[in-house]
Design a protein around this motif. Structure first.
Motif, short mmCIF file in Angstrom:
data_model
loop_
_atom_site.label_atom_id
_atom_site.label_comp_id
_atom_site.label_asym_id
_atom_site.label_seq_id
_atom_site.Cartn_x
_atom_site.Cartn_y
_atom_site.Cartn_z
N ILE A 110 0.84 -1.20 0.00
CA ILE A 110 0.00 0.00 0.00
C ILE A 110 0.87 1.25 0.00
O ILE A 110 1.76 1.40 0.85
CB ILE A 110 -0.94 0.03 1.23
CG1 ILE A 110 -1.89 -1.17 1.22
CG2 ILE A 110 -1.74 1.33 1.25
CD1 ILE A 110 -2.78 -1.25 2.45
N LEU A 111 0.63 2.13 -0.95
CA LEU A 111 1.25 3.45 -0.97
C LEU A 111 0.19 4.48 -0.66
O LEU A 111 -0.98 4.30 -1.03
CB LEU A 111 1.87 3.74 -2.35
CG LEU A 111 2.92 2.78 -2.89
CD1 LEU A 111 3.40 3.23 -4.26
CD2 LEU A 111 4.10 2.66 -1.93
N ALA A 112 0.57 5.56 0.01
CA ALA A 112 -0.42 6.57 0.37
C ALA A 112 0.19 7.96 0.29
O ALA A 112 1.39 8.15 0.49
CB ALA A 112 -0.97 6.31 1.77
N GLY A 113 -0.68 8.93 -0.02
CA GLY A 113 -0.25 10.31 -0.06
C GLY A 113 -0.48 10.93 -1.42
O GLY A 113 -0.79 10.24 -2.40
N PRO A 114 -0.36 12.25 -1.51
CA PRO A 114 -0.66 12.95 -2.76
C PRO A 114 0.26 12.59 -3.92
O PRO A 114 -0.08 12.82 -5.08
CB PRO A 114 -0.51 14.44 -2.38
CG PRO A 114 0.35 14.43 -1.15
CD PRO A 114 0.03 13.18 -0.42
N ASP A 115 1.44 12.00 -3.62
CA ASP A 115 2.37 11.64 -4.69
C ASP A 115 2.32 10.15 -5.03
O ASP A 115 3.13 9.68 -5.84
CB ASP A 115 3.80 12.02 -4.28
CG ASP A 115 3.96 13.51 -4.05
OD1 ASP A 115 3.33 14.29 -4.79
OD2 ASP A 115 4.72 13.90 -3.13
N ALA A 116 1.42 9.41 -4.40
CA ALA A 116 1.39 7.96 -4.61
C ALA A 116 1.08 7.59 -6.05
O ALA A 116 1.72 6.71 -6.63
CB ALA A 116 0.37 7.33 -3.65
N ALA A 117 0.10 8.24 -6.66
CA ALA A 117 -0.24 7.93 -8.05
C ALA A 117 0.91 8.28 -8.98
O ALA A 117 1.16 7.56 -9.97
CB ALA A 117 -1.51 8.69 -8.46
N THR A 118 1.61 9.35 -8.69
CA THR A 118 2.76 9.74 -9.50
C THR A 118 3.85 8.68 -9.43
O THR A 118 4.49 8.35 -10.44
CB THR A 118 3.30 11.10 -9.03
OG1 THR A 118 2.25 12.08 -9.12
CG2 THR A 118 4.47 11.55 -9.88
N GLU A 119 4.07 8.12 -8.25
CA GLU A 119 5.05 7.05 -8.09
C GLU A 119 4.65 5.82 -8.90
O GLU A 119 5.49 5.20 -9.57
CB GLU A 119 5.19 6.69 -6.61
CG GLU A 119 6.25 5.64 -6.33
CD GLU A 119 6.44 5.37 -4.84
OE1 GLU A 119 7.04 4.32 -4.51
OE2 GLU A 119 5.99 6.20 -4.02
#
Length: 425
Positions: A110-119
């Motif tokens: 699980i990735l989370a935060g405003p930059d997760a989709a960019t990653e």
């Protein structure tokens, strides 16, 4: 580099999928939205062609995201709202516990935060489907392009607000449009060279208020505006379709994708939504791309290009009578299209201001703080106050600053409009 971001004569980078080949690795951004859920449906019906490695969503539908992750067997899921991680983790555990073939050890990262989709957009894969709604899709779009991924682009806002930034990094054949109108243009353009194109004809259903005058739009309610006659979409896009702001955005997108001047891009109202757009050539021929109004068709083309995916969606029944109508656009009742063309010609941060102000005005309308006709009126006022952009350079910081300013001004103008209306009442 190329002036034409979406050149259909260029094959998408990487090997095609299909007979005997390994499935193409796909990342889906915005998987729980309208585009994302239909993309998941396309993938699940074509496991020999596509394999999803990662999913991203805002986080408001953790159960659906968990179900998608389990059914697709993804390695990673991401949410932009960090406060939803706990709910997502619980949903994943429950989903995988009910899967007799799975164990807790197979839960995705699980990735989370405003930059997760960019990653995720830059992670190893062949194609990134950007189905995020809004200009927050710009950073993932840039990340996917910089990483060399094929970009199946449904997030028109990222191209509109960051056009020069996208054009600076996109390679020939790297973008395949997923909007039904731009997918139609993409396909029709195969009928000739760019030098033979006279005009792009972008079709519009006309929304729920086709045929109404501006005066008849004054008392439109959110419930009225959300009742689109043809397409099932999210609330923001549905309201944009009712105001035809969505069509204005598509005109800007067509200009950027195909490098055709605004004066040679025309909107035509077509209520049946069977002809998704047309290309008029210099010899007088017009080629149209047609199909039932089902987004699985352009999604499948975006994921599979340069191959078509068999049985991707429904087909017309040519044994039954049907008729298709076409009407000129009433620009007095729906001034959003000429406003968008003006904004697009200004360039710079003007499109970002237009888009951000509109998003705020749509929210105000849905909340009952702004009348329907006030949406485009307020957007026009914010654009006029912004003025012509200065300089030729554009950075991501410039776009974000312009959006912040535009959102604030739109909120202020909407609040003032509400106070005026209450005072009159």
């Amino acid at each position: 580099m190329t002036d034409s971001l979406a050149d259909p004569h260029l094959r998408a980078p990487g090997s095609p999928t299909g007979a005997g080949g390994a499935p193409r690795d796909i990342v889906i951004l915005g998987s729980t939205g309208s585009i994302g859920t239909q993309a998941v449906d396309v993938v699940l019906k074509n496991p020999d062609r596509f394999r999803v490695t990662a999913l991203s969503a805002a986080g408001g539908r953790p159960q659906l995201l968990a179900e998608q992750a389990r059914r697709l067997g993804v390695r990673t899921v991401a949410v932009s709202r960090e406060e939803t991680v706990g709910q997502l983790r619980e949903a994943l555990r429950a989903e995988y516990a009910g899967d007799t073939g799975g164990t807790a050890g197979q839960l995705p990262e699980i990735l989370a935060g405003p930059d997760a989709a960019t990653e995720l957009a830059a992670s190893p894969c062949h194609t990134v489907l950007n189905g995020i709604t809004g200009s927050i899709g710009l950073a993932p779009t840039l990340a996917a392009l910089k990483a060399g991924r094929t970009l199946a682009l449904a997030n028109k806002e990222s191209l509109i607000v960051g056009g020069p930034l996208v054009k600076a990094v996109a390679e020939p054949g790297q973008i395949v449009p997923v909007d039904s109108e731009h997918s139609a243009l993409f396909q029709a353009l195969l009928g000739g060279t760019r030098g033979e194109v006279r005009k792009l004809l972008v079709t519009a259903s006309g929304g729920p208020f086709r045929g109404r005058s501006r005066a008849e739009l004054a008392d439109v309610t959110p419930q009225d505006a959300l009742a689109h006659p043809t397409w099932e979409m999210g609330p923001v896009i549905t309201i944009n379709s009712a105001t035809l702001v969505n069509k204005g955005l598509e005109v800007i997108e067509a200009h950027l994708l195909y490098d055709i001047p605004f004066e040679r891009i025309q909107v035509v109202v077509h209520p049946q939504s069977a002809v998704h757009s047309m290309v008029e050539f210099t010899d007088g021929s017009t080629l149209a791309q047609c199909g039932p109004p089902d987004m699985r068709l352009p999604i499948a083309l975006g994921l599979g290009w340069p191959e078509r995916v068999p049985q991707a969606g429904p087909v017309f029944s040519w044994t039954e009578a049907m008729s298709w109508d076409f009407y000129p656009l009433d620009e007095e009742a729906f001034p959003s299209v000429p406003l968008a063309a003006h904004v697009g010609s200004l360039g710079g941060t003007a499109p970002a201001v237009f888009n951000a102000a509109n998003e705020e005005c749509v929210e105000a309308f849905l909340a009952g703080r702004l009348p329907f006709t006030g949406i485009v009126d307020t957007v026009a006022a914010v654009v006029e106050e912004h003025g012509s952009p200065r300089g030729t350079g554009l950075t991501l910081g410039d776009v974000l600053d312009a959006e912040t300013w535009a959102r604030q001004r739109a909120r202020e103008m909407a609040a003032r409009s509400q106070e005026t209306a209450e005072a009159r009442a």
